[in-house]
Design a protein around this motif. Sequence first.
Motif, PDB file in Angstrom:
ATOM      1  N   MET A  17      11.499   4.853  -0.975  1.00 25.81           N
ATOM      2  CA  MET A  17      12.058   3.918  -1.951  1.00 25.81           C
ATOM      3  C   MET A  17      11.857   2.466  -1.520  1.00 25.81           C
ATOM      4  SD  MET A  17      15.106   1.923  -2.792  1.00 25.81           S
ATOM      5  CE  MET A  17      16.101   2.422  -1.448  1.00 25.81           C
ATOM      6  N   ILE A  18      12.191   2.150  -0.267  1.00 25.95           N
ATOM      7  CA  ILE A  18      12.056   0.740   0.122  1.00 25.95           C
ATOM      8  C   ILE A  18      10.595   0.321   0.250  1.00 25.95           C
ATOM      9  CG2 ILE A  18      14.337   0.567   1.178  1.00 25.95           C
ATOM     10  CD1 ILE A  18      13.044   0.778   3.883  1.00 25.95           C
ATOM     11  N   SER A  19       9.713   1.252   0.597  1.00 22.28           N
ATOM     12  CA  SER A  19       8.295   0.885   0.682  1.00 22.28           C
ATOM     13  C   SER A  19       7.712   0.607  -0.703  1.00 22.28           C
ATOM     14  CB  SER A  19       7.490   1.958   1.407  1.00 22.28           C
ATOM     15  OG  SER A  19       7.427   3.136   0.661  1.00 22.28           O
ATOM     16  N   GLU A  20       8.275   1.233  -1.729  1.00 24.64           N
ATOM     17  CA  GLU A  20       7.829   0.971  -3.110  1.00 24.64           C
ATOM     18  C   GLU A  20       8.470  -0.298  -3.666  1.00 24.64           C
ATOM     19  OE1 GLU A  20       5.488   2.601  -4.838  1.00 24.64           O
ATOM     20  OE2 GLU A  20       5.171   3.909  -3.104  1.00 24.64           O
ATOM     21  N   GLU A  21       9.744  -0.470  -3.431  1.00 25.23           N
ATOM     22  CA  GLU A  21      10.502  -1.589  -4.012  1.00 25.23           C
ATOM     23  C   GLU A  21      10.259  -2.920  -3.318  1.00 25.23           C
ATOM     24  OE1 GLU A  21      12.373  -1.553  -6.796  1.00 25.23           O
ATOM     25  OE2 GLU A  21      11.842   0.553  -7.078  1.00 25.23           O
ATOM     26  N   PHE A  22       9.878  -2.886  -2.060  1.00 22.23           N
ATOM     27  CA  PHE A  22       9.757  -4.121  -1.286  1.00 22.23           C
ATOM     28  C   PHE A  22       8.359  -4.313  -0.727  1.00 22.23           C
ATOM     29  CE2 PHE A  22      14.266  -2.968  -1.098  1.00 22.23           C
ATOM     30  CZ  PHE A  22      14.821  -4.119  -1.634  1.00 22.23           C
ATOM     31  N   ASP A  70       2.079   5.977   2.704  1.00 18.53           N
ATOM     32  CA  ASP A  70       0.866   5.158   2.839  1.00 18.53           C
ATOM     33  C   ASP A  70       1.147   3.659   2.838  1.00 18.53           C
ATOM     34  OD1 ASP A  70      -0.719   7.411   2.954  1.00 18.53           O
ATOM     35  OD2 ASP A  70      -1.162   7.402   0.803  1.00 18.53           O
ATOM     36  N   HIS A  71       2.332   3.241   2.414  1.00 16.28           N
ATOM     37  CA  HIS A  71       2.654   1.809   2.322  1.00 16.28           C
ATOM     38  C   HIS A  71       3.412   1.290   3.535  1.00 16.28           C
ATOM     39  CE1 HIS A  71       1.158   1.891  -1.724  1.00 16.28           C
ATOM     40  NE2 HIS A  71       1.971   2.905  -2.006  1.00 16.28           N
ATOM     41  N   VAL A 109      12.498  -1.920  15.939  1.00 13.00           N
ATOM     42  CA  VAL A 109      11.225  -1.573  15.313  1.00 13.00           C
ATOM     43  C   VAL A 109      10.945  -2.547  14.171  1.00 13.00           C
ATOM     44  CG1 VAL A 109       9.952   0.239  14.095  1.00 13.00           C
ATOM     45  CG2 VAL A 109      11.554   0.847  15.913  1.00 13.00           C
ATOM     46  N   HIS A 110       9.700  -2.947  14.053  1.00 19.49           N
ATOM     47  CA  HIS A 110       9.267  -3.865  12.999  1.00 19.49           C
ATOM     48  C   HIS A 110       8.244  -3.153  12.123  1.00 19.49           C
ATOM     49  CE1 HIS A 110       7.113  -7.955  12.061  1.00 19.49           C
ATOM     50  NE2 HIS A 110       7.780  -7.483  11.022  1.00 19.49           N
ATOM     51  N   LEU A 111       8.577  -3.029  10.834  1.00 14.99           N
ATOM     52  CA  LEU A 111       7.674  -2.417   9.851  1.00 14.99           C
ATOM     53  C   LEU A 111       7.336  -3.423   8.776  1.00 14.99           C
ATOM     54  CD1 LEU A 111       9.419   1.017   9.126  1.00 14.99           C
ATOM     55  CD2 LEU A 111       7.636   0.545  10.808  1.00 14.99           C
ATOM     56  N   SER A 112       6.211  -3.220   8.135  1.00 14.07           N
ATOM     57  CA  SER A 112       5.896  -3.956   6.915  1.00 14.07           C
ATOM     58  C   SER A 112       5.535  -2.944   5.832  1.00 14.07           C
ATOM     59  CB  SER A 112       4.757  -4.950   7.121  1.00 14.07           C
ATOM     60  OG  SER A 112       3.542  -4.279   7.366  1.00 14.07           O
ATOM     61  N   PHE A 113       5.669  -3.368   4.594  1.00 11.68           N
ATOM     62  CA  PHE A 113       5.392  -2.498   3.442  1.00 11.68           C
ATOM     63  C   PHE A 113       4.268  -3.122   2.644  1.00 11.68           C
ATOM     64  CE2 PHE A 113       9.979  -2.225   4.410  1.00 11.68           C
ATOM     65  CZ  PHE A 113       9.978  -0.955   4.952  1.00 11.68           C
ATOM     66  N   VAL A 114       3.123  -2.445   2.618  1.00 11.90           N
ATOM     67  CA  VAL A 114       1.921  -2.990   1.977  1.00 11.90           C
ATOM     68  C   VAL A 114       1.650  -2.321   0.645  1.00 11.90           C
ATOM     69  CG1 VAL A 114       0.879  -3.676   4.151  1.00 11.90           C
ATOM     70  CG2 VAL A 114       0.423  -1.399   3.250  1.00 11.90           C
TER      71      VAL A 114
END
Length: 114
Positions: A17-22, A70-71, A109-114
Amino acid sequence: GLLMYFAESDLRPFFDMISEEFRGGEMLFEMLAPLLVGRSRHHDTVKMTGGAVEFKWGLGNCRELETWNDHIRFMGEWNYFDFHKERWRYLRWLALIPAFRNGFNNRIVHLSFV
């Protein structure tokens, strides 16, 4: 210090959800050391809940999160041993042992959402 209280089966949909929304966003969070999962009864404050709270999730390799969606991109992590080395005294030498560093110590941990 929140995600450790959820099971992986609950967290996967959350990360979806957060990878899609953000998209384009980033996230920092605390990752519980995997050897501490299921051992909340030993934590000085959590044990006071009488077993009502449990540590349920922690990964040894945070790059695994990239396989969840994948994001999701793993950007990095910081071990608690990386900072304030004077505070750790003789324990700082344990940080040189990978199994101890990654198995017994929480990380940011540091993630990004592409």
